[in-house]
Design a protein around this motif. Structure first.
Motif, PDB file in Angstrom:
ATOM      1  N   UNK A  75      23.257 -62.673 -36.969  1.00  0.00           N
ATOM      2  CA  UNK A  75      22.660 -62.600 -38.268  1.00  0.00           C
ATOM      3  C   UNK A  75      24.577 -62.838 -38.938  1.00  0.00           C
ATOM      4  N   UNK A  76      25.216 -61.733 -38.787  1.00  0.00           N
ATOM      5  CA  UNK A  76      26.425 -62.263 -38.624  1.00  0.00           C
ATOM      6  C   UNK A  76      27.209 -63.814 -38.505  1.00  0.00           C
ATOM      7  N   UNK A  77      27.454 -63.905 -36.892  1.00  0.00           N
ATOM      8  CA  UNK A  77      27.223 -65.292 -36.521  1.00  0.00           C
ATOM      9  C   UNK A  77      27.284 -66.711 -36.767  1.00  0.00           C
ATOM     10  N   UNK A  78      25.345 -65.878 -37.567  1.00  0.00           N
ATOM     11  CA  UNK A  78      24.909 -67.105 -37.546  1.00  0.00           C
ATOM     12  C   UNK A  78      25.009 -67.677 -39.697  1.00  0.00           C
ATOM     13  N   UNK A  79      25.783 -66.764 -40.599  1.00  0.00           N
ATOM     14  CA  UNK A  79      26.302 -66.578 -41.512  1.00  0.00           C
ATOM     15  C   UNK A  79      27.633 -67.856 -41.673  1.00  0.00           C
ATOM     16  N   UNK A  80      27.676 -67.139 -40.568  1.00  0.00           N
ATOM     17  CA  UNK A  80      29.291 -68.189 -39.640  1.00  0.00           C
ATOM     18  C   UNK A  80      30.881 -67.168 -40.157  1.00  0.00           C
ATOM     19  N   UNK A 239      39.390 -62.789 -46.152  1.00  0.00           N
ATOM     20  CA  UNK A 239      39.507 -63.983 -44.527  1.00  0.00           C
ATOM     21  C   UNK A 239      37.809 -63.982 -43.561  1.00  0.00           C
ATOM     22  N   UNK A 240      37.666 -62.886 -44.106  1.00  0.00           N
ATOM     23  CA  UNK A 240      36.704 -62.612 -42.646  1.00  0.00           C
ATOM     24  C   UNK A 240      35.836 -63.559 -43.183  1.00  0.00           C
ATOM     25  N   UNK A 270      34.355 -55.114 -44.244  1.00  0.00           N
ATOM     26  CA  UNK A 270      34.085 -56.502 -44.528  1.00  0.00           C
ATOM     27  C   UNK A 270      32.156 -56.292 -43.957  1.00  0.00           C
ATOM     28  N   UNK A 271      31.635 -55.774 -43.206  1.00  0.00           N
ATOM     29  CA  UNK A 271      29.853 -56.035 -43.371  1.00  0.00           C
ATOM     30  C   UNK A 271      29.477 -55.618 -44.605  1.00  0.00           C
ATOM     31  N   UNK A 272      29.531 -54.642 -45.371  1.00  0.00           N
ATOM     32  CA  UNK A 272      28.541 -54.174 -46.280  1.00  0.00           C
ATOM     33  C   UNK A 272      29.509 -55.005 -47.659  1.00  0.00           C
ATOM     34  N   UNK A 273      30.672 -55.549 -47.377  1.00  0.00           N
ATOM     35  CA  UNK A 273      30.437 -56.835 -48.549  1.00  0.00           C
ATOM     36  C   UNK A 273      30.044 -57.924 -48.422  1.00  0.00           C
ATOM     37  N   UNK A 274      29.764 -58.432 -47.148  1.00  0.00           N
ATOM     38  CA  UNK A 274      29.167 -59.672 -46.264  1.00  0.00           C
ATOM     39  C   UNK A 274      27.506 -59.079 -46.781  1.00  0.00           C
ATOM     40  N   UNK A 275      27.439 -57.591 -46.531  1.00  0.00           N
ATOM     41  CA  UNK A 275      25.511 -57.201 -46.604  1.00  0.00           C
ATOM     42  C   UNK A 275      24.975 -57.532 -48.215  1.00  0.00           C
ATOM     43  N   UNK A 276      26.162 -56.649 -49.149  1.00  0.00           N
ATOM     44  CA  UNK A 276      25.633 -56.980 -50.486  1.00  0.00           C
ATOM     45  C   UNK A 276      26.131 -57.968 -51.015  1.00  0.00           C
ATOM     46  N   UNK A 277      25.899 -59.284 -50.822  1.00  0.00           N
ATOM     47  CA  UNK A 277      26.914 -60.410 -51.288  1.00  0.00           C
ATOM     48  C   UNK A 277      25.205 -60.957 -50.550  1.00  0.00           C
TER      49      UNK A 277
END
Ligand code: MCN
Length: 793
Positions: A75-80, A239-240, A270-277
């Motif tokens: 999913x991270x890869x798909x979200x770029x 950045x990530x 990074x993962x927690x911020x990405x998941x929350x957004x």
């Protein structure tokens, strides 16, 4: 101000302002912050040190109650989403940049250390997330693992990253290799040691934790994070995630200890911020203690061959150091620089060895990444030098203090340019050593040894001198050496109409006492009451810019920014005072918070001036109202704190147990803002250095790569009973020559000299048995085995 205890000025041992809130249980840590609708994240981590991920089956886990989502590297890869950035790129000796293998927030296809995050489960409750994490099925195909840097360089070793051939990150050299070889070849005596600097882990009371809240005020995401460096985290996470920095606010509230380990950016942030957004809901994560051992950056882990050439008078003529540094499975935030730029900078130490060369090879292995931990590169350098100095003394039959006396850089050589580059601006190393030897009764040790012997104990005394690069900064130098961030600090001082001050500082206080010492600087510079100063740190929205607290930099860099901003306030106040009192500006003096016109009895207090400035009714033409000033301070050099340690120990030859008898330190940290806090900082550093020397060790099974010390059951942090009262002295005779406070850092100094001093003491105790070497940690078993081996040899 008169510098009494009550005044709260520079030099006063005032009690820490911040302690009351903690003693009353009113601290506000990330876990105390509750946001309605928050979700809980639990990471699925690799049980293998090295394996391919064949598949991840989340179906069963997803079906469990309260599970909201399960995310993987796919999913991270798909979200770029980009890789986890690191902030320092070292070069190889030929100038080419180091290998830069990528580290993903959640592993893609392959895991490279036990504990690497593979998936994250988000659920309504923490326990539901934990249950679901256990139900995630990951199919791994294990690969061979390698955990030791020497083995990892072997051509037959498993390769961790395709883009890091030979498992090497870089090989870097510093100094003149040819001149050093020639000096050693021509030396009357050559001392060579193989040294291991053991791998250690951090044990802050509060484990790492963060809480990401998407779409808060002004559309920004807020990340509450137990970090030492909120601006660094904002840069790394944005950045990530490919976000604008302005869209992320990072708040580091009270943090329960950092010790360097929380000064890094980790995948979880990074993962927690990405998941929350992604989910549009707040997401919280808190590390368990066992997770800490698998995911917090670890430290040290050096294998060093050190060669010292010495002439017949005991003078050091050449020093060559070759170090293999194990950086773990990935390059952490500052992971490349600690064994490179930072460690090698101090390899000349306090000695005037004319030719020095250091070569460092950093190596990738299937272990948790390493990075800065209290001392960061400096204990390693000190260990090498001080072990060599003792061995040289033994070889030449000289007293160990005497050989140092013959080699210490004299005070009249300051500023001193070392053969590897750094320029020490100030320091009287010989004076520090003599003070230390006197305090420790070095010369009368033989009598104490005899007394111990009569009781059947082996007594030893150890000495270690150190110099360190505190006040980690010059941005320009850091940039030249490969840093991707600046190292300046910011301070903004707001004096309100009542004369109270709000200070916004770019550093972060997580136990160092900044509320207190920063208020002391303001009280001293502005003559305003110490109690009226409030310090705000740890919020990227409140504080314009900052680098953070690590590298014992807060006082030398952040404190200097405060001093510069305060001086601007004084200057603006002077102009306003002159205008209001109808005097020439050059006739207005400023002392103890009072502007006075020379030769008259007319004066105004700075509080009156602040009131006038905040009213703005009567202002000089062109002057803006308000009494706010800010400064961005970037020093021209490090602040070279230095000092010495003497420790006396007794060894029980039947059990191998070491008992500390006496510990003396003398430190030069330049101008001391608060001696009580400095002593406490040294005390804490000593505990950590003694821990590394005596009890702490992260060991890995070399075959499987499993962590053998994964909890406090197996990992020996020192306990109160292992320590004694330390006797500390501060020498202020050599202030830092280039910053406005004259202050040098103290936060790490205790951890720098202590491992070397302790090992030297134990080797001295075992000297009658012919023991020449022993590795850290000096556990009773290891000491006992060493004694037995010597006795039966
Ligand atoms: N100080 C002073 N006079 C001086 C030097 C320092 O009064 N000449 C005061 C300072 O004002 C500050 C304290 O001593 O209040 C430490 O200052 P400094 O040496 O600048 O170190 P930092 O504040 O930058 O703290 C970082 C340093 C590091 S690198 C680690 S690791 C560490 C340490 O501080 N981690 C700590 N001390 C710690 N203490 C606690 N309780 N918890 C941690 O995580």
């Amino acid at each position: 101000m008169d510098g009494t205890l009550e005044s709260g000025c520079i030099g006063d041992a005032v009690l820490r302002k911040e302690d009351k809130q903690f003693l009353l249980g009113n601290g506000q840590f990330v876990d105390d912050i509750r946001i309605s609708g928050e979700l809980h994240a639990v990471f699925v981590r690799s049980p293998h040190a090295h394996a391919d991920i064949l598949s991840i089956d989340t179906a069963n886990a997803h079906a469990l109650p309260s599970v909201v989502d399960i995310l993987t590297g796919r999913e991270m890869e798909r979200d770029g989403i980009g890789s986890i950035p690191f902030m320092w790129v070292m070069n190889n000796a030929d100038g080419s940049p180091m290998n830069q293998p990528k580290r993903w927030g959640l592993a893609r296809n392959r895991v490279r250390h036990v504990g690497e995050p593979v998936a994250v489960v988000i659920a309504e409750t923490a326990s539901a997330a934990e249950d679901a994490a256990e139900a995630v099925l990951v199919d791994y195909r294990p690969r061979a693992a390698v955990t030791n840097s020497r083995s990892a360089l072997d051509p037959s070793a498993p390769l961790l990253h395709d883009d890091a051939p030979g498992n090497e990150v870089y090989t870097w050299g510093r100094g003149d290799a040819a001149a050093t070889d020639a000096a050693i070849d021509g030396a009357s005596h050559v001392i060579e040691l193989e040294l291991i600097n053991n791998r250690i882990a951090c044990a802050a009371i509060e484990t790492r934790t963060c809480l990401a809240v998407p779409g808060t005020r002004f559309g920004t995401t807020t990340l509450y994070d137990a970090t030492q460096a909120p601006h660094l985290i904002r840069k790394s996470v944005t950045e990530a995630l490919g976000m604008n920095q302005a869209d992320l606010r990072v708040i580091a509230p009270d943090v329960g200890g950092g010790f360097g380990t929380k000064g890094k950016h980790y995948p979880e942030e990074t993962v927690v911020t990405w998941a929350a957004r992604r989910l549009g809901r707040p997401v919280r994560w808190i590390s368990s203690r066992s997770e800490s051992f698998m995911s917090d950056a670890q430290a040290r882990d050096h294998l060093t061959t050190a060669t010292l050439g010495v002439d017949n008078d005991g003078r050091f003529v050449g020093l060559r150091v070759e170090t293999l540094a194990n950086v773990g499975a990935y390059i952490s935030t500052f992971g490349a620089s600690i064994p490179g730029a930072i460690y090698s900078a101090l390899i000349a130490g306090v000695y005037r060895t004319p030719a020095v060369y250091a070569q460092v090879t950093t190596v990738l292995t299937n272990t948790v990444p390493t990075d800065a931990y209290r001392g960061a590169g400096r204990p390693e350098a000190c260990y090498v030098l001080e072990r060599l100095a003792d061995e040289a003394a033994r070889k030449l039959g000289l007293d160990r203090a005497e050989i140092r006396r013959r080699n210490l850089i004299p005070v009249d050589a300051m500023p001193y340019t070392t053969p590897i580059g750094p320029v020490y601006d100030s320091g009287d190393f010989p004076n520090i050593m003599e003070k230390l030897l006197t305090a420790a009764n070095w010369d009368s040790f033989a009598a104490r040894r005899a007394e111990s012997k009569a009781r059947g104990k082996l007594r030893g005394i150890g000495l270690a001198m150190y110099v360190e690069t505190s006040g980690v900064a010059p941005s320009k130098l850091a940039g030249m050496l490969g840093a991707r961030i600046g190292f300046f600090e910011s301070a903004e001082i707001r004096v309100d109409s009542t004369g109270n001050v709000r200070l916004l500082a770019g550093t972060h206080n997580h136990g160092q006492g900044h509320q207190t010492t920063y208020a002391q600087i303001i009280a001293d510079r502005l003559g305003l009451p110490y109690d009226g100063v409030t310090v705000v740190e740890g919020d990227t929205e409140a504080v314009p810019m900052g680098t953070g607290t690590f590298g014992s930099r807060s006082i030398a860099v952040g404190g200097s920014a405060i001093a510069v901003a305060a001086d601007k306030i004084v200057q603006k106040g002077r102009q306003l005072a002159a205008y209001l009192m109808e005097a020439a500006e050059e006739d207005v003096t400023f002392t103890n918070g009072v502007y006075a016109i020379s030769g008259t009895d007319r004066s105004m207090t700075i509080s009156e001036i602040a009131n006038a400035a905040n009213l703005g009714h009567v202002m000089p033409p062109g002057m803006e109202p308000g009494l706010n000033e800010s400064a961005f301070y970037d020093p021209s050099n490090f602040a070279y704190s230095n000092g010495g340690h003497v420790v006396e120990i007794e060894v029980d030859r039947d059990t191998g147990e070491i008992e500390l008898q006496r510990y003396c330190v003398v430190d030069d940290v330049g101008t001391v803002i608060n001696p009580m806090i400095v002593h406490a900082q040294v005390h804490g550093g000593l505990a950590q250095g003694i821990g590394q020397a005596m009890t702490e060790n992260v060991s890995y099974d070399p075959e499987s790569g499993q962590i053998l010390a994964g909890s406090f059951l197996d990992y020996g942090i020192p306990r109160a009973g292992d320590l004694i009262n330390f006797e500390g002295e501060l020498d202020e005779s050599q202030p830092c020559a280039h910053n406005p406070l004259g202050a040098k850092g103290c936060g790490e100094s205790g951890s720098i000299g202590s491992p070397a001093a302790l090992v030297n003491a134990v080797l001295d105790a075992l000297d009658p048995l012919g023991v020449r070497d022993i590795e850290m940690p000096l556990t009773p078993l290891r000491v006992w085995e060493t004694i037995r081996k010597a006795e039966t040899a």
